[in-house]
Scaffold this motif. Sequence first.
Motif, PDB file in Angstrom:
ATOM      1  N   SER A 155      -9.228  -6.512   1.570  1.00  0.00           N
ATOM      2  CA  SER A 155      -8.578  -5.195   1.473  1.00  0.00           C
ATOM      3  C   SER A 155      -7.569  -4.991   2.588  1.00  0.00           C
ATOM      4  O   SER A 155      -7.556  -3.947   3.255  1.00  0.00           O
ATOM      5  CB  SER A 155      -9.639  -4.092   1.517  1.00  0.00           C
ATOM      6  OG  SER A 155     -10.685  -4.343   0.620  1.00  0.00           O
ATOM      7  N   GLU A 195      -7.712   0.776   0.756  1.00  0.00           N
ATOM      8  CA  GLU A 195      -7.438   0.004   1.968  1.00  0.00           C
ATOM      9  C   GLU A 195      -7.239   0.904   3.183  1.00  0.00           C
ATOM     10  O   GLU A 195      -7.792   0.646   4.269  1.00  0.00           O
ATOM     11  CB  GLU A 195      -6.193  -0.881   1.769  1.00  0.00           C
ATOM     12  CG  GLU A 195      -6.372  -2.013   0.780  1.00  0.00           C
ATOM     13  CD  GLU A 195      -6.191  -1.575  -0.674  1.00  0.00           C
ATOM     14  OE1 GLU A 195      -5.973  -0.353  -0.895  1.00  0.00           O
ATOM     15  OE2 GLU A 195      -6.268  -2.414  -1.571  1.00  0.00           O
ATOM     16  N   GLY A 196      -6.444   1.962   3.021  1.00  0.00           N
ATOM     17  CA  GLY A 196      -6.209   2.857   4.150  1.00  0.00           C
ATOM     18  C   GLY A 196      -7.453   3.618   4.566  1.00  0.00           C
ATOM     19  O   GLY A 196      -7.696   3.824   5.758  1.00  0.00           O
ATOM     20  N   PRO A 214      -4.572  -3.802   4.466  1.00  0.00           N
ATOM     21  CA  PRO A 214      -3.596  -2.724   4.197  1.00  0.00           C
ATOM     22  C   PRO A 214      -2.163  -3.096   4.552  1.00  0.00           C
ATOM     23  O   PRO A 214      -1.242  -2.315   4.262  1.00  0.00           O
ATOM     24  CB  PRO A 214      -4.089  -1.588   5.091  1.00  0.00           C
ATOM     25  CG  PRO A 214      -4.776  -2.268   6.227  1.00  0.00           C
ATOM     26  CD  PRO A 214      -5.382  -3.517   5.669  1.00  0.00           C
ATOM     27  N   LEU A 228       0.823  -1.199   0.000  1.00  0.00           N
ATOM     28  CA  LEU A 228       0.000   0.000   0.000  1.00  0.00           C
ATOM     29  C   LEU A 228       0.863   1.257   0.000  1.00  0.00           C
ATOM     30  O   LEU A 228       0.537   2.254  -0.674  1.00  0.00           O
ATOM     31  CB  LEU A 228      -0.927  -0.006   1.228  1.00  0.00           C
ATOM     32  CG  LEU A 228      -2.065   1.003   1.218  1.00  0.00           C
ATOM     33  CD1 LEU A 228      -3.061   0.687   0.116  1.00  0.00           C
ATOM     34  CD2 LEU A 228      -2.775   1.036   2.565  1.00  0.00           C
TER      35      LEU A 228
END
Length: 655
Positions: free
Chosen positions: A144, A93-94, A146, A70
Amino acid sequence: MIVELGHFALILAAVTAVVQSIVPLIGAHKRWSGWMAMGDTAAMLQFVLTAAAFAALTYAFVVSDFSVRLVYANSHTLKPMIYKISGVWGNHEGSLLLWVLILTLFGACLAWFGGNLPPTLKARALAVQASIAVAFFAFMLLTSNPFVRMEMVPFNGQDLNPLLQDVGLALHPPFLYLGYVGLSMAFSFAVAALIEGRVDAAWARWVRPWTLAAWIFLTIGIALGSWWAYYELGWGGFWFWDPVENASFMPWLLAAALLHSAIVVEKRESLKAWTILLAILAFGFSLIGTFIVRSGVLTSVHAFANDPERGVFILIILAVFLGGALTLFAARAAVLEAKGVFGMVSREGMLVVNNILLAVACFVVFIGTIWPLVAELFFDRKLSVGPPFFNMAFTPFMVALGALLPIGAMTPWKRGKLGRISRPLVPALVLAIALAGLVWAMQTERTLLGPIGLLLASWMVFGAIFDLWTRTGRGDRNARLRRLRNLPGADWGKAIAHGGLGITMFGIAGLTAWEVEDIRVVQLGEQFSVGAYEMVLEEVHDIEGPNYLATTGTVRVTRNGNEVTVLHPEKRIYPVARMPTTEAAIDYRFLRDIYVVLGDPQDDGGYTVRSYIKPLTNWIWLGCILMSLGGLASLFDRRYRVASGARKTKAVPAE
């Protein structure tokens, strides 16, 4: 190691959420105080663990740990520190981790500040809140994550999308998520009340502060996004009816309706079913917004993801929570019987009209947003629903809402007489008509939009002022001024928020009616006129920024021979991301903006220059600030603080 610790903390938080979603629910059913108290401990632990995971990801971005996939995809060593930090949530994701962090924060706040709530209602609300967290922890860890590492560590990253490297957009997502996710508290309280079988005035008093806080954050988040679009995208507009913009606007409309509906439940024990339904739908539309942003089914300038598989996961979450809540709502219809009786001309009646206008306006936006997808799926046709549809279909509801707000604010509970209500507002109406007439006489293009906008805005602002003044009763002016200062925060908040909405409406109407636009090819040293101003493109040169290269122009603006300002519009190119951006140069003033955009060079040596004179643009965001301040004033009214007065009522659920 820190990244692995963050990943482990995220897994522990998910396990804690599972415990919190089960144990307090059983404890509330069995009346086991120890099991119910477990919800408080789990909520706080869940937040601490999620915060640790978020801190670990932030650390990876700050130190440019490109072994984390990421970080590699959304950062670069040359990027300024503020954008390294905002890069944490400038991606799918974040941003999802930020979403869950705020979700757990609201659960922890309920544990910290909900001491006066009935133990069973609090335990059930914490359990519902945790069940939402379980769904999103599963979504994050399964689709997802991260914290995924890369096998080969690259030398540098791919950089963050240049459009996101901006202070306004760095702040926009956190505020927006505080609003989005804050509506989960209204949802949790609604479902907990349905399980408990009790919806009354005390419940409305508990749910209003949470909804109000979410609405304030959502207002700030939407305003920041609008401001960013205005100055960063170079289009010169503040709102484009983009699907992602609509995704945040629809919950805002429903949250506003919920705030007003909860007042009726609190004061008159009416509209219980409608208020519960609004609480469910407001969060449901937040989930719909999450689906729009992250599924890729609708294209947008600032959507996060384009993965249909993730979209299916979000659809399942939406179906489970929205479908389950609506099923429970139908099963508990008997406990939602209204007690209060009221006439058509009454505060309750006006709030019903308010709710209808806001709900239908939300439905119009939803239809316009989702219709291209429906047309493609079922009719195999590609359609585009743009601003003309939204402006035509949405505006009448807002005009009607603005016209009714001053009257509704002064209408008594239960029943009233329209003549008696309207009499104190006659001066406000006269002033509004006089201002609109003055503008009509002064303007040259004879468009009705500006005067009508001013009439509506003045009516709302003056109506709010006269509403406050009438609440001071009778007596000499000094006594009334003392009583004015001592009015409850909710009264001040209502007046400020309604006035802010009027100012925003006038800003929109004035900008739309009186904007001046000019697009031309300009040679160096050439003078040209835009409205009442003269502009000269004096020079164009190249500069180097920390992580970009830019072509910068110098535009001198004068009026009647006097210098007004010197503007420096830019065209930037980010070499790492290989993406150009346009940086508009804006001279901000209270009554107007001068807005200049530098375009591409032409074969004859000139440059394309777009220039605008934008009247009253800043009034749009000034109104948003006032609406937020009005909400804040209401939030600090002691009557509406979390669980205020809750100890007076012991909730005994109907089994």
